[in-house]
Design an enzyme around this catalytic site. Structure first.
Site, mmCIF file in Angstrom:
data_model
loop_
_atom_site.group_PDB
_atom_site.id
_atom_site.type_symbol
_atom_site.label_atom_id
_atom_site.label_comp_id
_atom_site.label_asym_id
_atom_site.label_seq_id
_atom_site.Cartn_x
_atom_site.Cartn_y
_atom_site.Cartn_z
ATOM 1 N N GLU A 169 0.850 -1.198 0.000
ATOM 2 C CA GLU A 169 0.000 0.000 0.000
ATOM 3 C C GLU A 169 0.887 1.249 0.000
ATOM 4 O O GLU A 169 1.952 1.261 0.616
ATOM 5 C CB GLU A 169 -0.835 -0.046 1.297
ATOM 6 C CG GLU A 169 -1.696 1.167 1.575
ATOM 7 C CD GLU A 169 -2.193 1.205 3.038
ATOM 8 O OE1 GLU A 169 -1.421 0.834 3.955
ATOM 9 O OE2 GLU A 169 -3.350 1.602 3.246
ATOM 10 N N LYS A 175 -9.640 1.611 -1.501
ATOM 11 C CA LYS A 175 -9.777 1.045 -0.148
ATOM 12 C C LYS A 175 -11.111 1.413 0.487
ATOM 13 O O LYS A 175 -11.464 2.595 0.584
ATOM 14 C CB LYS A 175 -8.621 1.549 0.706
ATOM 15 C CG LYS A 175 -8.533 0.987 2.116
ATOM 16 C CD LYS A 175 -7.236 1.510 2.773
ATOM 17 C CE LYS A 175 -7.019 0.977 4.172
ATOM 18 N NZ LYS A 175 -5.716 1.489 4.716
ATOM 19 N N CYS A 215 -4.530 -3.067 3.078
ATOM 20 C CA CYS A 215 -4.215 -2.913 4.504
ATOM 21 C C CYS A 215 -5.363 -3.377 5.396
ATOM 22 O O CYS A 215 -5.660 -4.561 5.461
ATOM 23 C CB CYS A 215 -3.793 -1.478 4.790
ATOM 24 S SG CYS A 215 -2.998 -1.277 6.412
#
Lengths: 316, 316
Positions: free
Chosen positions: B47, B124, B173
């Site tokens: 990321e 995300k 993540c």
């Protein structure tokens, strides 16, 4: 107020078809007494804890099939367990085959308070196996034949104030591998998930190479991760050992909200494991601003696929 | 047809604020070349792989903030990585801060084919942290301030026939700790999940006792269990080490559809891990009649709570 409850997992060794109900009841009561002697106030027994795992056989005679089911809970046959638990001031959870007055059949568990009252009834949602027997197989997995899918959702109930008033829920066997089931409990603030299972230690028909160690690994992995992701205690308890010619894994565990193993069985027989469950420890994962503060971080508008389709739909 | 793809995870050590873009690009290209030299045809980078993890700071000057974002992907600054990958015939996934022409900001990853074309873009969904800084803290976690929530769902794309045409998806993540995200990929038949992360190794403000070992355990546990429960390969790759005064965990892993660790990083620096991903191995978990045959076993009518509420609602 401290919110610590000493909890036991009462793993059962095999219950053979030839074993009498009285012998099985004596084992359950012995495990209950061992748990209480070690300080436990709540005891988790396995799935289908009163009989052998009968879905491994095709049973076409209804009268014979009915012998594996409980009509009413408690009933006369299991009353000694309820009585002993109440006398010890210990609550428990236990799984059984349920036959309703209407003739419906479920794979069910109840959570029972220290006063003997049923706190919660859960009917297994994730039934494995098949409706029709597989003729080439000596051992079947016919849960889809012998049970209806659970129709009670994923209920929770609060335990008593003496236990720290924890939010308690139940899953049965294969349910523990389904994160949807855990999340439905997590979304009700569950702090202790009681799980019982009968899981094959190997393919009794010889068609699958996965061995018992791999299957214990999967069982433990699923419980650890789902306990962590929902910041809850979990007590996952096996019926284990070689039962009527088919092997069942042991590996009963008590897992903390951090996903750590607090206690773990070392045998495949009757065995008690115990841990002190501090319910306030759930806040490390779920408290305000924490990783699993669901209200702050979940995005349900992105999850609709979970309820709008059943099977996987790969791209072209 | 064999469906085996050799995949690398290219863990990055810290990227300090003082590091030049050129130096970072050289490190990324070196990792790409090491991966290709070890036979990898697809490489997963972390990321926010082009910069330090800037959400740890309150940055009030927009021009300064913009220096951390990519406007267009690829763009001139990152083109050398795309060019080198194409020359090597290697695909990759990489995370970056995205600033759109409309001024919208996302924490984004792209999957890039061996021909240099972007296969998939993901933004995300599970942004951790807070919008407002916490004044008492030296280090912030301001992803909710600097990014909008991802608005592309959980897309998948098929890799090329040369790769075995795997169904590929991406998580970023914190997403890896959310079983809903994995299940949305699993319901599209995902066979390889590419994950990048920057995860704190400890609370840099000293408020939380969880250490790096515990945090690596949680990271690995979540990936192993969700890979198992969705019968998919997963490649989960860190930016690691002490970056601008704050520690990041390593622990990059490649996990099999059985939930086993196929490769794992041993350092907190730039490090390549490699594994052969056999996509047909996904069938052990998800094939017809298997435990995770979703069409046979899921019960979406019982899961509505997952989409109908956001936070936990405990009983009275």
């Amino acid at each position: 107020m401290t919110r610590i409850l000493t909890v036991a997992g009462a793993q059962l060794g095999p219950i053979q078809h030839a074993d009498t109900r009285a012998a099985t009841m004596a084992r359950l009561i012995a495990l209950l007494e061992q748990s209480a002697a070690r300080g436990a106030r709540f005891v988790v027994f396995p799935e289908l804890a009163f009989t052998t795992f009968f879905p491994r056989w095709l049973i076409e005679d209804t009268a014979e099939l009915d012998t594996y089911y409980e009509q009413g809970m408690p009933n006369a046959a299991v009353q000694p367990l309820f009585d002993r638990a109440k006398a010890l001031g210990v609550g428990f959870s236990i799984g059984f085959a349920e036959l309703t007055p209407e003739g419906r059949r479920f794979n069910t568990a109840v959570l029972v308070g220290a006063d003997g009252a049923i706190l919660l009834k859960y009917r297994k949602v994730h039934l494995p196996g098949s409706v029709e027997p597989r003729p080439q197989n000596r051992f079947q997995q016919l849960e889809k034949r012998y049970f209806e899918y659970g129709d009670l959702g994923f209920p929770v109930a609060r335990g008593s104030a003496e236990w720290g008033a924890p939010v308690m829920g139940s899953l049965i066997c294969n349910d523990r591998r389904w994160p949807e089931a855990w999340r439905c409990l997590g979304l009700q603030g569950v702090e202790l998930v009681a799980i019982g299972y009968n899981s094959a230690a190997y393919d009794p028909n010889g068609g699958d190479a996965e061995d018992g160690a791999r299957r214990v690994f999967h069982s433990t992995l699923a419980v650890q991760a789902n306990a962590y992701m929902n910041a809850t205690w979990a007590v996952s308890v096996a019926k284990a050992g070689v039962e009527d010619g088919a092997g069942l894994i042991g590996g009963s565990v008590i897992v903390s909200p951090d996903g750590l193993i607090a206690a773990q069985a070392t045998t495949e027989g009757d065995e008690v494991i115990v841990a002190d469950c501090d319910f306030d420890a759930c806040q490390q994962g779920r408290g305000p601003g924490k990783i699993f503060d669901f209200a702050a971080h979940r995005r349900p508008e992105q999850y609709r696929r979970i309820v709008e389709q059943t099977g996987a739909l790969p791209p072209a």
